[in-house]
Design a protein around this motif. Structure first.
Motif, mmCIF file in Angstrom:
data_model
loop_
_atom_site.group_PDB
_atom_site.id
_atom_site.type_symbol
_atom_site.label_atom_id
_atom_site.label_comp_id
_atom_site.label_asym_id
_atom_site.label_seq_id
_atom_site.Cartn_x
_atom_site.Cartn_y
_atom_site.Cartn_z
ATOM 1 N N VAL A 133 -14.914 6.744 0.541
ATOM 2 C CA VAL A 133 -13.883 7.756 0.292
ATOM 3 C C VAL A 133 -13.045 7.315 -0.913
ATOM 4 O O VAL A 133 -12.541 6.195 -0.938
ATOM 5 N N PRO A 134 -12.888 8.156 -1.942
ATOM 6 C CA PRO A 134 -12.113 7.755 -3.119
ATOM 7 C C PRO A 134 -10.647 7.546 -2.774
ATOM 8 O O PRO A 134 -10.057 8.313 -2.013
ATOM 9 N N ILE A 135 -10.080 6.490 -3.331
ATOM 10 C CA ILE A 135 -8.697 6.132 -3.060
ATOM 11 C C ILE A 135 -7.905 6.104 -4.371
ATOM 12 O O ILE A 135 -8.343 5.519 -5.363
ATOM 13 N N ILE A 136 -6.736 6.708 -4.373
ATOM 14 C CA ILE A 136 -5.868 6.717 -5.547
ATOM 15 C C ILE A 136 -5.068 5.424 -5.624
ATOM 16 O O ILE A 136 -4.914 4.827 -6.688
ATOM 17 N N GLY A 137 -4.533 4.964 -4.508
ATOM 18 C CA GLY A 137 -3.812 3.696 -4.458
ATOM 19 C C GLY A 137 -2.337 3.819 -4.806
ATOM 20 O O GLY A 137 -1.856 4.869 -5.261
ATOM 21 N N PHE A 138 -1.618 2.723 -4.592
ATOM 22 C CA PHE A 138 -0.166 2.757 -4.736
ATOM 23 C C PHE A 138 0.290 2.989 -6.172
ATOM 24 O O PHE A 138 1.133 3.849 -6.437
ATOM 25 N N GLU A 139 -0.214 2.215 -7.127
ATOM 26 C CA GLU A 139 0.299 2.301 -8.493
ATOM 27 C C GLU A 139 0.060 3.672 -9.109
ATOM 28 O O GLU A 139 0.978 4.286 -9.660
ATOM 29 N N GLU A 140 -1.170 4.167 -9.023
ATOM 30 C CA GLU A 140 -1.461 5.492 -9.569
ATOM 31 C C GLU A 140 -0.731 6.559 -8.768
ATOM 32 O O GLU A 140 -0.244 7.552 -9.327
ATOM 33 N N GLY A 141 -0.661 6.372 -7.448
ATOM 34 C CA GLY A 141 0.062 7.317 -6.615
ATOM 35 C C GLY A 141 1.532 7.392 -6.990
ATOM 36 O O GLY A 141 2.120 8.478 -7.046
ATOM 37 N N ALA A 142 2.148 6.233 -7.270
ATOM 38 C CA ALA A 142 3.555 6.218 -7.661
ATOM 39 C C ALA A 142 3.763 6.947 -8.980
ATOM 40 O O ALA A 142 4.755 7.680 -9.154
ATOM 41 N N ALA A 143 2.831 6.773 -9.919
ATOM 42 C CA ALA A 143 2.941 7.457 -11.211
ATOM 43 C C ALA A 143 2.821 8.975 -11.034
ATOM 44 O O ALA A 143 3.580 9.745 -11.627
ATOM 45 N N ARG A 144 1.886 9.404 -10.213
ATOM 46 C CA ARG A 144 1.718 10.842 -9.969
ATOM 47 C C ARG A 144 2.931 11.410 -9.237
ATOM 48 O O ARG A 144 3.391 12.520 -9.536
ATOM 49 N N ASP A 145 3.426 10.654 -8.281
ATOM 50 C CA ASP A 145 4.590 11.087 -7.509
ATOM 51 C C ASP A 145 5.804 11.246 -8.422
ATOM 52 O O ASP A 145 6.521 12.250 -8.362
ATOM 53 N N LEU A 146 6.020 10.268 -9.282
ATOM 54 C CA LEU A 146 7.152 10.329 -10.204
ATOM 55 C C LEU A 146 7.036 11.551 -11.114
ATOM 56 O O LEU A 146 8.024 12.274 -11.317
ATOM 57 N N ALA A 147 5.857 11.794 -11.656
ATOM 58 C CA ALA A 147 5.674 12.951 -12.538
ATOM 59 C C ALA A 147 5.966 14.250 -11.796
ATOM 60 O O ALA A 147 6.587 15.170 -12.355
ATOM 61 N N TRP A 148 5.553 14.330 -10.545
ATOM 62 C CA TRP A 148 5.787 15.533 -9.748
ATOM 63 C C TRP A 148 7.278 15.748 -9.529
ATOM 64 O O TRP A 148 7.791 16.853 -9.703
ATOM 65 N N TRP A 149 7.997 14.675 -9.181
ATOM 66 C CA TRP A 149 9.438 14.806 -8.933
ATOM 67 C C TRP A 149 10.216 15.089 -10.217
ATOM 68 O O TRP A 149 11.196 15.842 -10.209
ATOM 69 N N ILE A 150 9.814 14.490 -11.321
ATOM 70 C CA ILE A 150 10.521 14.722 -12.593
ATOM 71 C C ILE A 150 10.489 16.209 -12.971
ATOM 72 O O ILE A 150 11.454 16.746 -13.529
ATOM 73 N N ASP A 151 9.391 16.883 -12.626
ATOM 74 C CA ASP A 151 9.294 18.315 -12.913
ATOM 75 C C ASP A 151 10.215 19.151 -12.047
ATOM 76 O O ASP A 151 10.463 20.323 -12.350
ATOM 77 N N ARG A 152 10.770 18.550 -10.995
ATOM 78 C CA ARG A 152 11.535 19.329 -10.028
ATOM 79 C C ARG A 152 12.977 18.892 -9.834
ATOM 80 O O ARG A 152 13.787 19.653 -9.311
#
Length: 298
Positions: A274-293
């Motif tokens: 099962v493909p895993i995104i992981g903490f570091e990439e997940g944190a970067a994606r999460d930050l980008a999502w919140w910055i837009d909002r």
């Protein structure tokens, strides 16, 4: 046709789970209390699962071969000791009974690491004694016992993070404060936790549902991190570590527990490949999502 009913489908984890299930070829039906915007591949049902009529309608309308039960009280600052936990336990056990009676073959209930209570090391499904210290954990554990006795599977989620997470939780509140140029006061940060990116969690849940595993399975990354390291990593992405004030507040209750982390060997048996995104990439994606909002500087 494999038809899955997902309760709590409009919530933080539910939103991520729906496309993961669709990707595995399920016909997906989602339950929410209110009408939801159209989502490709998802049939929505607006019902209140705390009522008998709501539970009966959810099952008759969807006729599921599979069930993932996510719905529960989860509002930060409220859910741990809210008396509604008892109602959710009763409703969840009744939903299980009704689903079995209508022919649902595969059932996965979603619980919490708070079912374990204080531990001196990693939580292991078969050997760790459960001693929950919150009403939420106690109600979830009582529900888990019913599901396991009925031959269903039960997933214990550790510390999910990602898009759509309630703003009062750690990472969103950290991002909001630092984006505003405000200090972020927190505890010493030495507590060890298992953070799992919500899209990874969704893939884990989908894999467990799509397997024959029964009983309890931990749903976690298997990576132990200190709260301090998590906070420093996210603050570093914003070049704002200087605004974090460790030790400015005292950790109390569950938040003071030295370690809440998972042994995931049981999970690994069904998530290989099962493909895993992981903490570091997940944190970067999460930050980008919140910055837009979220409002912020620059």
């Amino acid at each position: 046709m494999r038809r899955v009913l997902v309760t709590g489908a409009s919530g933080f984890v539910g939103r991520a789970l729906l496309p993961a299930l669709a990707g595995r070829g399920f016909e997906v039906h989602g339950i929410a209390r209110a009408a939801q915007p159209t989502m490709a591949g998802v049939t929505w049902h607006a019902v209140d699962l705390l009522t008998e009529a709501g539970r009966a309608h959810a099952l008759s309308a969807s006729r599921p071969t599979h069930l993932v039960h996510l719905a529960w009280e989860a509002r930060p600052g409220r859910y741990r000791e809210d008396p509604v936990n008892r109602l959710w336990a009763e409703a969840s056990i009744d939903l299980l009974s009704r689903a079995r009676a209508c022919g649902t073959k595969r059932i996965l209930g979603i619980g919490s690491c708070l079912e374990y209570g204080p531990q001196s090391g990693l939580c292991e499904e078969r050997t760790s004694q459960c001693r929950p210290t919150t009403l939420y954990g106690q109600a979830k554990l009582a529900t888990a016992e019913a599901y396991i006795a009925a031959g269903a599977a039960w997933g214990r989620v550790f510390v999910p993070f990602g898009p759509h997470e309630p703003e009062a939780r750690l990472i969103p509140s950290l991002i909001r404060s630092l984006r505003a140029g405000a200090n972020f006061d927190c505890s010493h940060g030495g507590q060890l936790r298992d953070f799992v990116y919500v899209d990874d969690l969704a893939q884990m849940i989908a894999a467990v549902l799509d397997s024959e595993i029964s009983g309890v399975v931990n749903l976690a990354s298997g990576e132990v991190r200190s709260l301090r390291s998590v906070i420093e990593h996210v603050a570093g992405l914003l070049d704002a570590r200087h605004l974090v004030r460790f030790g400015a507040v005292d950790a109390t209750g569950v938040d003071a527990e030295p370690i809440i982390a998972a042994d995931v060997r049981h999970l690994r048996g069904v998530t290989a490949g099962v493909p895993i995104i992981g903490f570091e990439e997940g944190a970067a994606r999460d930050l980008a999502w919140w910055i837009d909002r979220l409002p912020g500087r620059g």
